[in-house]
Enzyme design. Sequence first.
Site, PDB file in Angstrom:
ATOM      1  N   LYS A  20     -13.148  -4.363  -5.101  1.00 56.00           N
ATOM      2  CA  LYS A  20     -14.012  -3.213  -5.331  1.00 56.00           C
ATOM      3  C   LYS A  20     -13.275  -2.090  -6.038  1.00 56.00           C
ATOM      4  O   LYS A  20     -13.902  -1.177  -6.568  1.00 56.00           O
ATOM      5  CB  LYS A  20     -14.587  -2.716  -4.005  1.00 56.00           C
ATOM      6  CG  LYS A  20     -13.550  -2.296  -2.983  1.00 56.00           C
ATOM      7  CD  LYS A  20     -14.204  -1.801  -1.711  1.00 56.00           C
ATOM      8  CE  LYS A  20     -13.189  -1.499  -0.621  1.00 56.00           C
ATOM      9  NZ  LYS A  20     -12.690  -2.721   0.018  1.00 56.00           N
ATOM     10  N   LYS A  49      -7.550 -11.248  -7.450  1.00 62.63           N
ATOM     11  CA  LYS A  49      -8.606 -11.283  -6.447  1.00 62.63           C
ATOM     12  C   LYS A  49      -9.736 -10.334  -6.841  1.00 62.63           C
ATOM     13  O   LYS A  49      -9.496  -9.252  -7.380  1.00 62.63           O
ATOM     14  CB  LYS A  49      -8.033 -10.862  -5.089  1.00 62.63           C
ATOM     15  CG  LYS A  49      -8.989 -11.032  -3.927  1.00 62.63           C
ATOM     16  CD  LYS A  49      -8.312 -10.661  -2.617  1.00 62.63           C
ATOM     17  CE  LYS A  49      -9.283 -10.758  -1.449  1.00 62.63           C
ATOM     18  NZ  LYS A  49      -8.654 -10.366  -0.169  1.00 62.63           N
ATOM     19  N   LYS A 104       0.812  -1.216   0.000  1.00 56.68           N
ATOM     20  CA  LYS A 104       0.000   0.000   0.000  1.00 56.68           C
ATOM     21  C   LYS A 104       0.845   1.265   0.000  1.00 56.68           C
ATOM     22  O   LYS A 104       0.490   2.261  -0.635  1.00 56.68           O
ATOM     23  CB  LYS A 104      -0.957  -0.002   1.196  1.00 56.68           C
ATOM     24  CG  LYS A 104      -2.052  -1.050   1.077  1.00 56.68           C
ATOM     25  CD  LYS A 104      -3.016  -0.988   2.260  1.00 56.68           C
ATOM     26  CE  LYS A 104      -4.133  -2.019   2.101  1.00 56.68           C
ATOM     27  NZ  LYS A 104      -5.093  -1.958   3.226  1.00 56.68           N
TER      28      LYS A 104
END
Length: 343
Positions: free
Chosen positions: A209, A206, A123
């Site tokens: 969203k 994966k 991240k």
Amino acid sequence: MSDALQPNTAFKKRVFSGIQPSGGLTLGNYLGAIKRFVQMQDEDYETIYCMVDLHAITVWQDPAALRRQTRELAAGFIASGIDPAKSILFNQSQVAEHAQLGWIFNCVARMGWMQRMTQWKDKAGKNSQNASLGLFAYPSLMAADILTYHATHVPVGEDQKQHLELTRDIAIKFNNDYGVDFFPVTEPVIEGAGTRVMSLRDGTKKMSKSDPSDASRINMTDDADTLAKKIRKAKTDPDALPSEAEGLEGRAEARNLVNIYAGLADMSVEAVLRDVGGKAFSEFKPLLAELAVAKLAPISSEMARLMENEAEIDALLHTGADAARAIAAPILEKTYDIIGMVR
């Protein structure tokens, strides 16, 4: 020795888990987590489930969107079958003990442990100097989320196993540092065919969203027509389905759709393939679409109903927070006593 310093080896079987209210609840959240949460309500555990809104703000959130997303996630929990009469359901920021124990665990965890966290590396990336301190330290808050309830079991996806290992390390170090058996060494619960749901457009990635293509995922707010359409258009390969699981090797999209069917139907992959082995995807996809609509459309409808009555959601979350605090507050007080805080 005070009561707080007495060894505590008899931990009640208690489950804790949480999901960030970052918007866009997907089938991956449902099969990988929420469906299992519902099942555990009727097993031999006390169950505590949380919207971890403090974790969400490790990156900037629009305040109005965060409020809406927290309520929508709560609606998703309830519509999926989380019963506030059976489980404690609340949002994290209403229970201050999470943040307070999180600070204590910041002082227990080591920098090297935090720097090894894969999600921090992913991240923050090359921009780590501009990432928030919260993003770096949030695994210790995650440990506090779990251990402020003395949770013995946590249902997690594969991508969260490292964070649970950190929680275990923090519990062990705290216990060793102070010569107590106070925090449990929490066990992960990872099971089921649908624990890792992949993209409908690329079976090697994966379901997310954040994918720019809405066709890559099934949203828990999708209506029946949208569900069926997405499954019809899901990427496949030209071969028929195998009769045994070994035949799915190297067939990422086929494996994903079979896993989704198995997760929704509460069947093993092997049992699904005994039923559908030899079928073309033109035959299998309508079966999967019918199953998905039957299982998921009622959840979508109930979520929409709940979101029309925010006061109902808020009242349930307040009640849940009171119940959560009743467990967390004594554990935090004992923690303060152990480490020598004057209260």
